[in-house]
Design a protein around this motif. Structure first.
Motif, PDB file in Angstrom:
ATOM      1  N   LYS A   1      81.966   6.623  61.711  1.00 47.22           N
ATOM      2  CA  LYS A   1      81.685   7.942  62.243  1.00 47.22           C
ATOM      3  C   LYS A   1      81.779   8.013  63.765  1.00 47.22           C
ATOM      4  O   LYS A   1      82.136   9.044  64.329  1.00 47.22           O
TER       5      LYS A   1
ATOM      6  N   ILE B   1      80.657   5.611  56.029  1.00 53.05           N
ATOM      7  CA  ILE B   1      80.444   6.614  57.064  1.00 53.05           C
ATOM      8  C   ILE B   1      79.791   5.993  58.302  1.00 53.05           C
ATOM      9  O   ILE B   1      80.183   6.273  59.437  1.00 53.05           O
ATOM     10  N   GLU B   2      78.837   5.116  58.094  1.00 54.61           N
ATOM     11  CA  GLU B   2      78.170   4.459  59.215  1.00 54.61           C
ATOM     12  C   GLU B   2      79.143   3.649  60.054  1.00 54.61           C
ATOM     13  O   GLU B   2      79.065   3.622  61.282  1.00 54.61           O
TER      14      GLU B   2
ATOM     15  N   GLU C   1      81.588  12.166  53.530  1.00 51.11           N
ATOM     16  CA  GLU C   1      80.330  12.573  54.157  1.00 51.11           C
ATOM     17  C   GLU C   1      79.850  13.918  53.604  1.00 51.11           C
ATOM     18  O   GLU C   1      78.657  14.110  53.352  1.00 51.11           O
TER      19      GLU C   1
ATOM     20  N   LEU D   1      78.284  13.396  50.215  1.00 52.67           N
ATOM     21  CA  LEU D   1      77.004  12.694  50.370  1.00 52.67           C
ATOM     22  C   LEU D   1      75.896  13.650  50.814  1.00 52.67           C
ATOM     23  O   LEU D   1      74.762  13.566  50.332  1.00 52.67           O
ATOM     24  N   ILE D   2      76.220  14.558  51.711  1.00 49.91           N
ATOM     25  CA  ILE D   2      75.213  15.465  52.266  1.00 49.91           C
ATOM     26  C   ILE D   2      74.927  16.646  51.337  1.00 49.91           C
ATOM     27  O   ILE D   2      73.774  17.056  51.159  1.00 49.91           O
TER      28      ILE D   2
ATOM     29  N   ALA E   1      79.487   4.114  50.017  1.00 51.04           N
ATOM     30  CA  ALA E   1      79.967   5.332  50.661  1.00 51.04           C
ATOM     31  C   ALA E   1      79.191   5.599  51.948  1.00 51.04           C
ATOM     32  O   ALA E   1      79.771   5.986  52.976  1.00 51.04           O
ATOM     33  N   LYS E   2      77.889   5.403  51.914  1.00 54.21           N
ATOM     34  CA  LYS E   2      77.067   5.582  53.117  1.00 54.21           C
ATOM     35  C   LYS E   2      77.463   4.577  54.191  1.00 54.21           C
ATOM     36  O   LYS E   2      77.542   4.917  55.381  1.00 54.21           O
ATOM     37  N   LYS E   3      77.722   3.356  53.774  1.00 55.53           N
ATOM     38  CA  LYS E   3      78.137   2.313  54.717  1.00 55.53           C
ATOM     39  C   LYS E   3      79.476   2.669  55.354  1.00 55.53           C
ATOM     40  O   LYS E   3      79.696   2.464  56.557  1.00 55.53           O
TER      41      LYS E   3
ATOM     42  N   LEU F   1      77.247   4.886  45.903  1.00 57.89           N
ATOM     43  CA  LEU F   1      76.564   5.626  46.969  1.00 57.89           C
ATOM     44  C   LEU F   1      76.297   4.778  48.205  1.00 57.89           C
ATOM     45  O   LEU F   1      76.536   5.218  49.335  1.00 57.89           O
ATOM     46  N   GLU F   2      75.811   3.584  48.021  1.00 59.13           N
ATOM     47  CA  GLU F   2      75.503   2.740  49.183  1.00 59.13           C
ATOM     48  C   GLU F   2      76.768   2.354  49.936  1.00 59.13           C
ATOM     49  O   GLU F   2      76.788   2.329  51.174  1.00 59.13           O
TER      50      GLU F   2
END
Length: 220
Positions: A214, A210-211, A15, A18-19, A206-208, A203-204
């Motif tokens: 989290k 975290i979703e 995270e 990513l941020i 990795a975002k998934k 990236l996608e």
């Protein structure tokens, strides 16, 4: 950054990159987002007597590594034999010009519990300045303090989404071995990633990741 266990450390780092990551194109032309000199202190990678970091509940949802793959990776990191690769971590750590660095550092730790010389390296200048595929993990340092074995790893380049979770489990497995050989307990594990990055093609995912994970996690 600090974390109690391996799972949370992995999620926090993904995270964070990513941020906060900056867009960087590497030598191979791959686009990444990168944070430099990112450190994570994992207070209790061993997790206690009843804790199993490889149990399904301790592997994040959406992680590319499963129990079987992590186990094989951990075994390879301990194995001095190279079966045809340019390098393996097991070979660099346990058969570096015929020297088993892990056995040597165990001997140092047993001779002096407070030694600052229990360090193993993977970089070979005579080879690695000429090759395209070179070690990402550069150094492992072992210290006994307060009857616990603490380890620090330094990566010149660290794929946080795709590799970190397995890397840390491999080192945790090595820590357990060294702790057994030195009659100590597994302490903390600190990772220092000089280039902590996530590839554009991940990236996608990795975002998934975290979703999916989290909710209910105390990040900082």
């Amino acid at each position: 950054m600090n974390s109690e266990h391996i799972k949370d450390a992995y999620l926090k780092l993904v995270e964070h990159v990513l941020i906060n990551g900056d867009i960087i194109d590497d030598e191979r032309g791959s686009t990444t987002i990168e944070c430099t000199n990112l450190q994570m202190h994992i207070k209790n990678p061993n997790g206690g007597i009843l804790y199993n970091p490889l149990a399904k509940e301790n592997i994040p949802k959406g992680c590319v590594w499963n129990e079987e793959r992590i186990r094989k990776y951990s075994e390879q990191l301990m194995n001095p034999k190279n079966k045809g690769f340019i390098y393996t971590y097991g070979e660099r750590l346990r058969n570096n010009q015929g020297i088993d660095q892990i056995t040597k550092l165990i001997s140092r730790l047993n001779n002096c519990k407070n030694t600052r010389r229990a360090t193993a390296v993977t970089w070979k200048p005579e080879i690695d300045f000429e090759e395209e595929d070179v070690p990402c993990l550069i150094l492992l340092d072992f210290k006994i303090r307060g009857r616990k074995l603490h380890v620090t790893g330094v990566w010149r380049s660290h794929d946080i989404f795709g590799a970190y979770f397995a890397n840390v489990h491999g080192i945790w497995n090595l820590m357990r071995y060294v702790a057994m050989e030195t009659q100590t307990k597994v302490g903390s594990l600190t990772t220092h990633s000089i280039s902590a990055h996530i590839y554009e093609h991940d990236l996608e995912a990795a975002k998934k990741l975290i979703e999916l994970n989290k909710k209910g996690i105390r990040w900082f």
